[in-house]
Design a protein around this motif. Sequence first.
Motif, PDB file in Angstrom:
ATOM      1  N   ALA A   1      -1.758   4.236  -4.301  1.00 19.31           N
ATOM      2  CA  ALA A   1      -1.842   5.139  -5.459  1.00 19.31           C
ATOM      3  C   ALA A   1      -2.387   6.490  -5.013  1.00 19.31           C
TER       4      ALA A   1
ATOM      5  N   TYR B   1       4.931  -4.748  -9.228  1.00 20.36           N
ATOM      6  CA  TYR B   1       5.378  -4.069 -10.444  1.00 20.36           C
ATOM      7  C   TYR B   1       6.387  -4.904 -11.246  1.00 20.36           C
TER       8      TYR B   1
ATOM      9  N   GLN C   1      -7.827  -4.809 -10.042  1.00 23.68           N
ATOM     10  CA  GLN C   1      -7.038  -4.411  -8.866  1.00 23.68           C
ATOM     11  C   GLN C   1      -5.892  -5.391  -8.663  1.00 23.68           C
TER      12      GLN C   1
ATOM     13  N   PHE D   1      -2.296  -2.541  -8.643  1.00 23.50           N
ATOM     14  CA  PHE D   1      -2.957  -1.549  -7.784  1.00 23.50           C
ATOM     15  C   PHE D   1      -2.913  -1.954  -6.311  1.00 23.50           C
TER      16      PHE D   1
ATOM     17  N   ASN E   1      -0.710  -1.391  -1.366  1.00 23.75           N
ATOM     18  CA  ASN E   1      -1.662  -1.223  -0.263  1.00 23.75           C
ATOM     19  C   ASN E   1      -1.384  -2.240   0.841  1.00 23.75           C
TER      20      ASN E   1
ATOM     21  N   GLN F   1      -1.729   4.842 -11.371  1.00 20.61           N
ATOM     22  CA  GLN F   1      -0.550   4.573 -10.537  1.00 20.61           C
ATOM     23  C   GLN F   1       0.679   5.302 -11.078  1.00 20.61           C
TER      24      GLN F   1
ATOM     25  N   LYS G   1       3.311   6.108  -8.463  1.00 22.87           N
ATOM     26  CA  LYS G   1       3.928   4.903  -7.881  1.00 22.87           C
ATOM     27  C   LYS G   1       4.840   4.229  -8.912  1.00 22.87           C
TER      28      LYS G   1
END
Lengths: 413, 395
Positions: free
Chosen positions: A177, A336, B142, B147, B151, B212, B215
């Motif tokens: 992010a 997502y 998270q 989120f 990563n 976000q 993203k």
Amino acid sequence: MTGPTAGALTGFTVLDLTQGLCGPYAAMRLADAGADVIKVEPPEVGDCARALPPFTDPSTGPSNDGAESAIFLALNRNKRSVAIDLDTHTGRYLVRRLAADADVVLEDLGPGRAEKLGLGHSRLKADNPDLITCSISAWGEQGPMRDLPGAELVVQAMAEYTRSLGRIGDAPIRLGADVANLNTAIFASQAVTAALFHRLRTGKGQRVAVSMLRVLLHMRGIMWAARSDPDFWGGFHLDHYVNPPEHGYEAADGRLFFGLRRASSEDFDRLMIDLGLVDHIADDRFGNFGRDAAPLGRHVEEAREVWEEAFRQRSVEELRTLIQSAGGDAVGFNDYPSLFEHPQIRALEVTTEIEHPTAGPVRTLRPVARMDASPASVRTPPPLLGQHTDEVLDTVGVDAAERAALRAAHVIA
Amino acid sequence: MTAILAGIRVFDMTLAAVGPWASKLLGQLGADVIKVEAPEPEMSHQIPPKVKGTGVLYISANFNKRQIVLDLKSEADKAKAYRLASHCDVFIQNMRTGAAEKLGFGYDDIVAVRPDVIYVTSTAYGRVGPMASDGGVDPLLQAFSGFTSVNGPEGSGPEEGGFEMFRHLAHLDITTSSNIVEAVLQALIHRERTGQGQHIEIEMVTAALALQHTKLAEFFATGTQPPPLGSASTITAPHQAFQCQDREWLTVGVTRDEEWPAFCRALQLDDLAHDPRYETNADRVAARTELASTLAARFATKPAAWWAHRLTQAGVANSRVQDFDTLRHHPQVTANQHLVEIETPHFGTLTVDQVPWDFSATPAGPVVAGGLQGEHSAQIRAELGLDDDANGAAP
């Protein structure tokens, strides 16, 4: 919009000179709250975010010619766009005319640069004494790095964020992010809103400033207290620094994370029985009703394998129910696609759709806060470059003939 | 010089991080924040590490406020709390869904004693849906909010070290807090203009999604999960870390096309600036892997300091990877006083993050340590006459 359901900032005009992610997101938050945001973009290419991939599929738009940057679309709804070249003397003059009628000017030109262009607070204030200007910088307005541009990863690395991911000595990992940009935008929006409140009460404007580095250091406020002079060097704030990367716990159908914040003796015993971990009820590592062995506990790393062996036999949803019944909380890890399938996210109605003139329907996140008397809202799609140049310049008395001349001279578009 | 929120009083019925951090920021803007605490100390007192016996979360989330102990389960103290609420412009609570209402401190209860109150309900997952009553703290959010899904090392999925959590466990808490502060400031403007208060609802999960935004924009546009790329960006290139000759990692970021030729010159790779494969940002993102391997070979030929110097001269964003100790005393941090030391009555000398905004006319702060639990009880009771009316009716 006016009337009882208008956003709190309805009636305020914001002249937005920013580009990229941070400034435009700050301006969009003000726009969502009702402000009339006039976005000033360079005539040829516009906001640099217009060049950021991915682009929308042209075939989804009404005329098959609308490949728009998804990033730009996400950060620029509810605004009007005026294309003016700030590198020209006349362009800067036009911006000063617009600033004379604005309540707020937002800029991210870099420390001292607005002043050099004749667009600094003291210059603009001459024509608009109660003006509020907000300057956003990467590193702060003093110091050896003040003139260096910022970039998301670079600010994260400077602010230690890449050391809170990955393994020491390995290649750095960033937060995916864009937190340096987006967290800073929220503080910029706060600063402007606070200054507007002050102006309503006193009639006085002022200059406000925020920086990405300051904001990222603020976000770690707990760590600064932790490292000041702790009674002993321990606890997750300090220990986690050298721990291996955390990916949660493996269950039968995915990974989960959990906490046992409120577990009592009875809850804990029942949980351990249900999980087939009776042998560990008296295990020293599982002290404090299991909290020592749970995430954030001091034996979390030693106990991980014990939990996982039990978790692998059960689904995430089953474990969520079990752990909740023992006074804890558990959730699965979402990507997502799974997130937007989740019934909770559906219930919250977090997205809405706007119709863009060339890109067609664009899915966008709703404003965060639900305010019952002055709701923020999604009203208009992100503007095309220079879409509102004529109507906006008209309001400051630049007529059609003058605009034609300015267009010919490439001062506006 | 009057502080921006001078004269604004906040009833702070918050616990842990999200709520307390929000009211702290309002205190730093000049509000009189009164943290109402239960007789039993909240858990954040106990979470190590501690400084002089107090948990660092409690310390750092409760700057710039006063503390009063009231037992909201006792009728006498409840009456005092309503009286206090009648003196407060803003009311913030971050209890589990329904808990504040059960105690008698829901929105309707507070509006009854303070009709124009700005009341904030802060929850983890909202007040509707199957998770409405779930509790949430940063690491759970998270995991849940996606989120972590962006990563990790390049090419990693759930089983290959992807979905990595940020080890600093408060980022989404404080992100939520800052959304609360923004909304309260908007509501104060609305009240100033109309005389009307309101109810504000904020969920941690929605705040986490907003963080976000960029993203999720990729996901909404393509229907595909944006991949974790280690240190690299999915939307700009080159924008990643490179290991230099001395094994140090240097992060660089070219985010605008006009910076690209300057970057190439700094690397003494002038030909690249004219290479059609890398002409625009979109080209470079598409050819990121290939470009990165060319650049990695180049960075490996000189120490990080050499490249940092050249890139800085060329005006290209770059930084070495700082840790807390190098960052604490970095000249950029010192010159801007991004961190300051304050003397406190109970916790000795503390290093604290400076207030996040600079106001030219109405400076925020300074950062002032809060007290210990209930430290200002007597003072607040006397000042606001909380003990005056045995019936507890609002004045």
